[in-house]
Design a protein around this motif. Sequence first.
Motif, PDB file in Angstrom:
ATOM      1  N   TYR A 167       0.848  -0.990   0.009  1.00 54.90           N
ATOM      2  CA  TYR A 167      -0.654   0.282  -0.003  1.00 54.90           C
ATOM      3  C   TYR A 167       1.223   1.307   0.103  1.00 54.90           C
ATOM      4  O   TYR A 167       1.802   1.852   0.651  1.00 54.90           O
TER       5      TYR A 167
ATOM      6  N   PHE B  50      -3.225   8.866   8.033  1.00 56.41           N
ATOM      7  CA  PHE B  50      -3.322   7.690   6.674  1.00 56.41           C
ATOM      8  C   PHE B  50      -4.030   8.176   5.484  1.00 56.41           C
ATOM      9  O   PHE B  50      -5.013   7.862   5.999  1.00 56.41           O
TER      10      PHE B  50
ATOM     11  N   TRP C  17      -4.794   5.593   2.560  1.00 54.99           N
ATOM     12  CA  TRP C  17      -4.839   4.926   1.472  1.00 54.99           C
ATOM     13  C   TRP C  17      -4.838   3.930   0.153  1.00 54.99           C
ATOM     14  O   TRP C  17      -5.616   4.725  -0.198  1.00 54.99           O
ATOM     15  N   GLY C  18      -3.716   3.914  -0.392  1.00 57.90           N
ATOM     16  CA  GLY C  18      -4.376   3.103  -2.005  1.00 57.90           C
ATOM     17  C   GLY C  18      -5.269   2.129  -1.845  1.00 57.90           C
ATOM     18  O   GLY C  18      -5.074   1.486  -0.829  1.00 57.90           O
ATOM     19  N   GLN C  19      -5.250   1.499  -3.030  1.00 65.89           N
ATOM     20  CA  GLN C  19      -6.174   0.070  -2.814  1.00 65.89           C
ATOM     21  C   GLN C  19      -5.263  -1.011  -2.952  1.00 65.89           C
ATOM     22  O   GLN C  19      -5.131  -2.284  -2.400  1.00 65.89           O
TER      23      GLN C  19
END
Lengths: 117, 110
Positions: free
Chosen positions: A95, A105, A107-109
């Motif tokens: 991530y 934070f 977060w990306g996937q």
Amino acid sequence: EVQLVESGGGLVQPGGSRRLSCAASGFTFSGSWMHWVRQAPGKGLVWVSRINNDGSNTIYADSVKGRFISSRDNAKNTLSLQMNSLRVEDTAVYYCIRGRGFGEFDWGQGTLVTVSS
Amino acid sequence: QTVVTQEPSFSVSPGGTVTLTCGLSSGSVSTSYYPSWYKQTPGQAPRTLIYNTNTRSSGVPDRFSGSILGNKAALTITGAQADDESNYYCVLYLDSAFWVFGGGTTLTVL
């Protein structure tokens, strides 16, 4: 809207290398500290590395120190993770994370890296 | 090596209150570790619930609250709902440099 899109995952042999990228948008990338966190299949989260906003300072977890290198291109709003000497135990979803400070934070996937022969 | 500890699993009844904790294998958790909490449902990326001990992230309902209880950080969920059933992770900022996650708590609502 903050967007973090990871790419570069896939199957790699033990001892091999892989480069992950994270395309960032929706915020001032050059002003943000960025992190990588990974999660092995069925396991918990593990913090991997942090890079400061201008890329002049990086820090790594002991498990990846000397093998992984985090870098960034603020002109392209891109974060990268160069992973070398990969081990089976590096298999995980990686991530990309924007740190807003004090543990907040975004977060990306995530992108899955599988290290296997 | 310092380990961040969490209960492996917990259950709560719908409408009930549950407190999950985040400790250290040695020493006490304080606000200087910026304890933070994340929720993750299977197959999804985590999202931030609480950061800096007790600050709710944008859009997080006030049913979720963070605190220090004794020598641990705590996440309290009041009025538990079915969609609170998830994995919850805490993180601590150690040695003024590293973030270390706990092993996570699987919360069941039944």
